[in-house]
Structures are given as structure tokens and as C-alpha cells.
Design a protein around this motif. Sequence first.
Motif, short mmCIF file in Angstrom:
data_model
loop_
_atom_site.label_atom_id
_atom_site.label_comp_id
_atom_site.label_asym_id
_atom_site.label_seq_id
_atom_site.Cartn_x
_atom_site.Cartn_y
_atom_site.Cartn_z
N ASP A 398 -64.98 -24.44 44.75
CA ASP A 398 -66.22 -24.50 43.58
C ASP A 398 -65.30 -26.26 42.58
OD1 ASP A 398 -67.08 -22.51 44.10
OD2 ASP A 398 -65.87 -21.15 42.61
N SER A 399 -64.83 -26.96 42.52
CA SER A 399 -64.57 -27.70 41.86
C SER A 399 -63.44 -28.76 42.20
CB SER A 399 -64.63 -27.19 40.31
OG SER A 399 -63.83 -26.56 39.62
N ALA A 400 -63.18 -29.08 41.70
CA ALA A 400 -62.06 -30.38 41.86
C ALA A 400 -60.79 -29.60 41.40
CB ALA A 400 -61.94 -31.75 41.76
N PRO A 401 -59.78 -29.41 42.50
CA PRO A 401 -58.61 -29.32 41.86
C PRO A 401 -57.53 -29.89 40.93
CG PRO A 401 -58.44 -29.71 44.12
CD PRO A 401 -59.29 -30.36 43.46
N LEU A 402 -58.04 -29.42 39.65
CA LEU A 402 -57.01 -30.27 38.94
C LEU A 402 -55.52 -30.18 38.64
CD1 LEU A 402 -60.20 -30.38 36.07
CD2 LEU A 402 -59.39 -31.97 37.30
N LEU A 504 -54.86 -25.16 43.17
CA LEU A 504 -54.59 -24.38 44.17
C LEU A 504 -53.51 -25.31 44.83
CD1 LEU A 504 -55.65 -25.64 47.57
CD2 LEU A 504 -55.45 -27.63 47.43
N VAL A 505 -52.43 -23.78 45.55
CA VAL A 505 -51.62 -23.55 45.98
C VAL A 505 -51.41 -24.05 47.67
CG1 VAL A 505 -50.06 -22.19 46.31
CG2 VAL A 505 -51.35 -21.36 44.58
N VAL A 506 -50.53 -24.75 48.02
CA VAL A 506 -50.39 -25.49 48.41
C VAL A 506 -48.55 -25.01 49.28
CG1 VAL A 506 -50.07 -27.36 50.16
CG2 VAL A 506 -51.31 -27.42 48.12
N ILE A 526 -54.65 -11.14 42.38
CA ILE A 526 -55.10 -12.49 42.45
C ILE A 526 -56.18 -13.23 43.29
CG2 ILE A 526 -54.17 -14.54 41.32
CD1 ILE A 526 -51.84 -13.55 40.74
N ASP A 527 -57.32 -13.28 42.65
CA ASP A 527 -58.10 -14.09 43.76
C ASP A 527 -59.34 -15.02 43.57
OD1 ASP A 527 -59.71 -12.67 41.95
OD2 ASP A 527 -60.91 -10.86 43.25
N ASP A 528 -58.88 -15.49 42.79
CA ASP A 528 -58.88 -16.46 42.05
C ASP A 528 -58.65 -18.43 42.40
OD1 ASP A 528 -57.20 -16.00 39.83
OD2 ASP A 528 -58.23 -16.22 38.62
N ILE A 529 -57.49 -17.68 43.14
CA ILE A 529 -56.52 -19.44 42.97
C ILE A 529 -57.15 -20.06 44.63
CG2 ILE A 529 -54.20 -20.20 43.47
CD1 ILE A 529 -53.89 -18.56 40.47
N ALA A 530 -57.02 -20.80 45.10
CA ALA A 530 -57.01 -21.10 46.90
C ALA A 530 -55.76 -21.13 46.85
CB ALA A 530 -57.91 -22.36 46.39
N VAL A 531 -55.77 -21.50 48.34
CA VAL A 531 -54.84 -21.42 49.24
C VAL A 531 -54.53 -22.31 50.61
CG1 VAL A 531 -52.20 -20.35 50.63
CG2 VAL A 531 -53.86 -18.48 47.92
N CYS A 532 -53.87 -22.95 51.09
CA CYS A 532 -53.81 -24.22 52.24
C CYS A 532 -52.56 -24.08 52.60
CB CYS A 532 -54.45 -25.06 51.70
SG CYS A 532 -54.25 -26.42 51.23
N LEU A 562 -52.10 -34.36 49.53
CA LEU A 562 -51.37 -33.34 50.05
C LEU A 562 -50.31 -33.60 50.49
CD1 LEU A 562 -54.43 -31.68 51.79
CD2 LEU A 562 -53.65 -30.81 49.45
N GLN A 563 -50.75 -34.82 51.48
CA GLN A 563 -48.99 -35.23 51.64
C GLN A 563 -48.22 -35.89 50.87
OE1 GLN A 563 -50.70 -38.15 54.17
NE2 GLN A 563 -50.43 -36.95 56.58
#
Length: 689
Positions: A398-402, A504-506, A526-532, A562-563
Motif C-alpha cells: 500500500d505504501s513505501a516500506p519505511l 516489510l519483513v525480509v 498479524i496480517d498487516d505486515i508484508a513478508v518476502c 534488498l540485497q
Amino acid sequence: MADPSSYRPSPGQIPDSPGVYKFRDEHRRVIYVGKAKSLRQRLANYFQDLAGLHPRTRSMVTTAASVEWTVVSTEVEALQLEYSWIKEFDPRFNVKYRDDKSYPYLAVTMNEQYPRVQVMRGHKKKGVKYFGPYAHAWAIRDTVDLLLRVFPVRTCSAGVFKNAARTGRPCLLGYIGKCSAPCVERITAEDHRELAEDFSDFMAGRTGTYLRRLERQMMDAAEEMEYERAARLRDDIEALKKAMEKNAVVLADATDADLIAVAEDELEAAVQIFHVRGGRVRGQRGWVTDKVEAVTTGDLVEHALQQLYGEETGDSVPKEVLVPALPDPVEPVQEWLTGRRGSNVSLRIPQRGDKKALMETVQRNAQQSLVLHKTKRASDLTTRSRAMEEIAEALDLDSAPLRIECYDISHLQGDDVVASMVVFEDGLARKSEYRRFQIKGRVGDTQVWHGEGQDDVRSMHEVIARRFRRYLAEKEKTGEWAEAEDAFTEEDGRPKRFAYPPQLVVVDGGQPQVAAARRALDELGIDDIAVCGLAKRLEEVWLPGEDDPVVLPRTSEGLYLLQRVRDEAHRFAITYQRTKRAKRFRASPLDDVPGLGDTRKQALLKHFGSLKKLRAATIDQICEVPGIGRKTAETIAAALAQAAPAAPAVNTATGEIMEDEEPGTTDTSVEPVAAFTAGPPDRRRGQET
């Protein structure tokens, strides 16, 4: 994006008096701190039509979710409280000057029995005299090398000093006359301290009296036909004059002043400071800041003064501070500076003469600094913003992962399993938020798996569950919308360890690791945190429940960010894992013997040569070691009998199996053979993950 009208206080609630205010985001994190002569008038400016606000101010008020304030008696108190809160909360929308380096000082440690001259960086210590700052450490060393001929003060470390005192032989500087060698009592402590005082006086600018004294001594020596002494004094005078030439006179009236200049554009500002003592430039430093709020030159000067003198007192604050523009209002700032110094401080804009000419020089330095900064980091802010936007677009966020958190698992063939958590905020590493975990095989009171077959997937599930269980505990304890001052801070004002969730969780890995992380979050609701996940082999980005990865272009700034995050997590995990492994290899069954200290353990190993031979010894033979009584010998024998013999050890330099040694005895190059046995097919031998 929040609507400012949703948290706007009614005008009657805001007092019309001096104070300091804080904007907080939805997680109660302080994002901006400001002060005002009238809180009511200042806060009203933030809640006008968004179209009329400065873009950075608009970004701040839409990020914020609440505002609160503290009333104070005077504007000076407001200035002090604002500085304290900025230091405490580190708000992301406040002006923060960034040093591109830690500037070195020339320090004289007058708090020691034998004062030492050295280069120092960082926070100032009580009882130490500082001169500078200097642009380069080599400039300090050049100056000190010249002055040691005349003032042979100690420059060695405590270890070198103690070793010289123990052996009775001074270091090289003592032999060539650049140290008075107090370590071997060639000079008394009182005389050496007097030398250090003379050195400090010379560095402080009181040079004329000392030079005239040396010249008089040289003439007296010549009249008495002590030509060698006269020649030595002549060379000393030349050395002092050469040292003085490094700091040319810029103000003829022996002024003590700091000159501050600002160069700015719409996005950034550079500040340069020249420290003038005794009419000479004694130090220089510079800062650069992003203009994350709408500020004038006077505001930038005020922030620079806070940064420069917030921790200083006494003579560290000069009598005169020259600036390109005055803060508005100027009286509270001038009163604050006077309070820091303990006597009157003049804060003004130079209008004519030498001071205005020197200010122009400082201004040119500030302009050059801004140009150089833009050359080095021209694309930095733009690149970071583009990287986060690319990540948001690729992952459909939804927005940039600050705030991004990355997790990595590290172990050596299943032993010493650890995990790391690193945090990037606004595309930059925030090392104070890093955390590390020992993998236990448990989450709360639940056993996650049994046996020795620990693997990355189960470890990842455990660490994600533990981290966000802590987050939920903090959230439950304080309440997500708690109004309390300490909702997300410890009693000492520092942020709680797991109070803030990421966007965002990487995870370091592919589909299995991503699935484990997503499952851990789902189990906690918890459903509002993106994971990749970022797989190392092809640098593919994996999302939960997807059969195919997201492939970002190799030139993508998002992939590069990300790297960087993944590599930093890997580095942090490897460092911790190696520390644990080294500690385990150094362990010995003797460590478990109560009352057996390092001295007696070394005596035992020296007497028997190895743990294997000590294990085979009788109690009477152990008693032969000096300092080992029969009761202790019996305890040692019992401890060694209970401890299982370690695996054969291998010399890592030669590959030779050491039959007579055990790990953790005397040879630090030896490691267990088990550490080098073949691992799973996808692991190289002995490789850390």
C-alpha cells in the motif's frame, strides 16, 4: 496517510504560552519536536489547508496521528527542552546535522598522574584539555612532532608506559629526546605535569611569553659560551615558530570566537564552523543536513548552535559567536549560550573588517562543502526513495516500506544455531535496533521440534514468532492507542526493544523460509505486515503462497536495497555465530570444577601437557601440581570422569589429526574434526550459513 483534522485539538485546549510540542505517528513514535513562544499560534499553522503547507510539513502532518505539548515558563526553558527531546527521540522530521566523519582533537590527559598527549575522537572526558577539532589526524601528529622537541611530554599508551617502567628501559622517543621518560623516573611527576601545562598554554595561544623566554635563555647561554645549549634552544625556537605557522593569525586582537556559515538550497544545507582561539584558527568542522522541515537560515543557525554547544560548558563556549543570520527571537538563544558559558556571550552578524572577511572565507568553505556533498551523494536521497517505491510496486504494498526488518539464520553443521535481525529505516541501517537470537527450538511454552535436526525453516519460524510475540506483548501492555507518555519508551526514555512493527519483513531464503515466516505471523494474528524472501542463488524475491518468484531487474534500486539489507543480516548473524563457536571451542571440562581458577588450570595443563594425559592421571599425580590439594584433585578427577571425551582434534594449518590434544586446551589452531566432516549436499564442508 492520516487526515490532520482527525487529531486536531480544539483551539481552547492549546495554551497561549511558551512550550514544546511533539507529533507522534500511529505507533506513538515521536516524529517531530518543536518549540514555540505561543503554542496556540504555532500549532494552528500546522492545521491549515494541506495545499498551503510546505511539502515537507505536509508530509509530517499526514504521517502524524497525534500531537501533544508541554508548557514551560520561558523561551530559554523551551530551547533546552527541545534540545533534550531531539537527542532523546531522534525524530525523523527534525533537522539533524550529519558529520561526515568523527573529527579528531589534540588532547592532554591532565586527569592522569603523568599527562599524555594524544589524538582523541568522540565524547569529551572530564579533566582532559582539548584543542581543535582538526580536519585530519595527521595534522595533529605533525604539530605534536614539532612541539615534542620543546615539550617532551609522554605520548605512549598505558601498556607501553607500564612495560617501560617494569623493564627500566624507555621507548625510542625517550632515547631521542622527544619524551622526558617519566616511566623510568628521569623526571618527577610534578615536573612532567608542569611540562604538560606549558604544552597546553602554548596550544591555547599563549605563545609570545614562552618564545621570549626561550630567546632570553638562548642569549644567556651564548654569553656564557654554552654554545651547544644555545644551538639547541635556537632549534627549539625554530620548531615552535614552524608549529605556529600552521595556524596563521586571522584576527589581530587575539579574539576567541566561533564563526558559523550556512550554504543551502531547497533540499539540503551545509554548515561550516571555524574555531578561532587567540586570533588563530584552531579547528574546523562541517555538517550537512536534509531540510526535512520548512526552515529559514536563522532556524538552521539555531539548530547548529544546539548541536555545537548542547553538551559544552565553560570556556568551550567562546565569548563571541559570529553567524550569517540571527535566530528569531535571538534573546532566548543568547541567554542560553550565556548560561552554558557562565558569562556573557555575544551572538551577532559581523558587519565590517577582519571578522567579516573571515566570515566570507567560512561561507566559501560551506558552499564548497555543499557542492562536494552533492557530488558524493547527489543521487542518495532520490535513490533511496526510488528503491522503496520500486519495492512497494513489486510487492504490491500500500505504501513505501519505511521500516524494513531482515532475518537470517546462521549455524555450522547444525551447531550453535543463531539468528539476526537488522533494521533499515528510510533506506539506511539503524544499528541501534539490531537484535540477535539464540535458537532454542521453543516458542513460548511450545516445543517447536525435537532432536538435533535443527534446520533453517524451523529456526526462521521460531525467531519470527519470538520477535512478534514480544511486539504483541508490548502492544497489549501499553495499548495500541495509549495516551501515556511512556507508551513506547522505557523509564529512561529509550525506545522499547520490540515496540515498533515494520512495514516489510525480509527473510534470507526462498519459498520454505518465507512460508515459515508468514505462518508464524498468521499464528499470532498479524496480517498487516508484508513478508518476502530473497534467495541467494538467483537473487529472486519470493512472496508467500506464490509458486513463481518476483524477478527484479539487476539494475533495480529496489533489488539493490534488498540485497544490502540481506547482506547486512547475514554479516550480523555470522559474526554472532562465530563468537559462540569460538567460545565453545575454548571450553574445557576444567571450567566446571568449582573454585578452580585460570592460574591453577594453566598449571595443570602445563604439568600434564594435555587434557587427555590429565584425564589418565591418578589423584596422587594430580596432587603433585603446585597449589592442588587432595580434595581439589578428587573434584578434578570426578569432573573429568563425568565429561565425555571430545572428538579428535585437527590442526587447521596442516590437516594433521592431533591424537594427544583435545579442543580447548593449549593450541588455538586446533578445532574438532566434527566441524569439518561432510555436511548436506547443498553445503560446502565447514561452511557457515
